[in-house]
Design a protein around this motif. Sequence first.
Motif, short mmCIF file in Angstrom:
data_model
loop_
_atom_site.label_atom_id
_atom_site.label_comp_id
_atom_site.label_asym_id
_atom_site.label_seq_id
_atom_site.Cartn_x
_atom_site.Cartn_y
_atom_site.Cartn_z
N LEU A 56 7.05 -11.77 -1.18
CA LEU A 56 7.22 -11.68 0.11
C LEU A 56 7.20 -10.63 0.91
O LEU A 56 7.02 -10.36 2.20
N THR A 57 7.07 -9.30 0.11
CA THR A 57 6.91 -8.00 0.79
C THR A 57 5.68 -7.63 1.25
O THR A 57 5.34 -6.78 2.01
N PHE A 58 4.41 -8.20 0.37
CA PHE A 58 3.35 -7.44 0.57
C PHE A 58 2.21 -8.55 0.98
O PHE A 58 2.48 -9.87 0.53
N GLN A 59 1.27 -8.27 1.52
CA GLN A 59 0.03 -9.16 1.69
C GLN A 59 -1.19 -8.54 1.45
O GLN A 59 -1.33 -7.16 1.23
N ILE A 60 -2.45 -9.14 1.06
CA ILE A 60 -3.62 -8.44 1.02
C ILE A 60 -4.39 -8.62 2.01
O ILE A 60 -4.65 -9.99 2.82
N LYS A 61 -5.03 -7.71 2.60
CA LYS A 61 -5.93 -7.75 3.79
C LYS A 61 -7.32 -6.87 3.41
O LYS A 61 -7.24 -6.02 2.71
N SER A 62 -8.43 -7.29 4.19
CA SER A 62 -9.45 -6.74 4.22
C SER A 62 -9.50 -5.52 5.16
O SER A 62 -9.27 -5.74 6.34
N PHE A 63 -10.07 -4.29 4.46
CA PHE A 63 -10.41 -3.11 5.43
C PHE A 63 -11.67 -2.56 4.94
O PHE A 63 -12.13 -2.25 3.97
N ASN A 64 -12.46 -2.71 6.18
CA ASN A 64 -14.11 -2.07 5.58
C ASN A 64 -14.58 -2.81 4.41
O ASN A 64 -15.17 -2.03 3.71
N GLY A 65 -14.34 -4.09 4.20
CA GLY A 65 -14.92 -4.56 3.20
C GLY A 65 -14.30 -4.55 1.76
O GLY A 65 -14.55 -5.06 0.86
N GLU A 66 -13.16 -3.71 1.98
CA GLU A 66 -12.32 -3.48 0.61
C GLU A 66 -11.14 -4.25 0.87
O GLU A 66 -10.36 -3.95 1.85
N GLU A 67 -10.56 -5.02 -0.27
CA GLU A 67 -9.15 -5.73 -0.21
C GLU A 67 -8.26 -4.51 -0.82
O GLU A 67 -8.53 -4.03 -1.60
N ARG A 68 -7.06 -4.85 0.09
CA ARG A 68 -5.95 -3.92 -0.07
C ARG A 68 -4.64 -4.51 -0.04
O ARG A 68 -4.58 -5.26 0.80
N VAL A 69 -3.72 -3.97 -0.72
CA VAL A 69 -2.19 -4.50 -0.55
C VAL A 69 -1.84 -3.56 0.47
O VAL A 69 -2.02 -2.56 0.82
N THR A 70 -1.04 -4.26 1.72
CA THR A 70 -0.32 -3.72 2.63
C THR A 70 0.80 -4.39 3.05
O THR A 70 1.19 -5.52 2.39
N TRP A 71 1.76 -3.81 3.81
CA TRP A 71 3.17 -4.39 4.34
C TRP A 71 2.77 -5.90 4.53
O TRP A 71 1.86 -6.25 5.33
N GLY A 72 3.73 -6.78 4.27
CA GLY A 72 3.68 -8.10 5.05
C GLY A 72 4.47 -8.20 6.18
O GLY A 72 4.60 -7.39 6.83
N LEU A 73 5.17 -9.30 6.23
CA LEU A 73 5.68 -9.70 7.72
C LEU A 73 7.14 -9.23 7.63
O LEU A 73 7.83 -8.92 8.84
N ILE A 74 7.65 -8.72 6.79
CA ILE A 74 9.27 -8.35 6.46
C ILE A 74 8.98 -6.80 7.01
O ILE A 74 8.26 -6.02 6.52
N PRO A 75 9.72 -6.44 8.16
CA PRO A 75 9.87 -5.03 8.76
C PRO A 75 10.50 -4.05 7.62
O PRO A 75 11.45 -4.35 7.15
N HIS A 76 9.68 -2.88 7.52
CA HIS A 76 10.45 -1.58 6.48
C HIS A 76 10.17 -0.50 7.48
O HIS A 76 9.40 -0.09 8.06
N LYS A 77 11.34 0.46 7.19
CA LYS A 77 11.19 1.83 7.85
C LYS A 77 10.67 2.75 6.94
O LYS A 77 11.04 2.84 5.67
#
Length: 102
Positions: A56-77
């Motif tokens: 549940l911590t991370f999600q995959i998002k597309s940035f400039n045509g490249e798929e990357r792991v990013t933070w998900g909806l759980i807020p982290h400092k």
Amino acid sequence: GTVLGLLFKTLSSCSKVGDPRPGQPYKGGNFCAFLPDSREGQKTAVLLKKAFEQGLTFQIKSFNGEERVTWGLIPHKTSWDGGKARNGYPDAQYLREVCTVL
């Protein structure tokens, strides 16, 4: 006060069903988050660990045509300072807010 540092390492792999582009390769990375070393901070660390283990911590998002792991909806400092505007401390509501999400 003292700080708990959380380090998450995600490996590069291929996305699965339910991800934005199933079967496409994505890039992993190293992610760092911070909590105060207090009773509440330690309790929150346990909850964040469980969320990570459940995917549940991370999600995959597309940035400039490249798929990357990013933070998900759980807020982290991600910074120990800079205040709420910079995902840092001080933020008197953070532990309460993140525990509500968890």
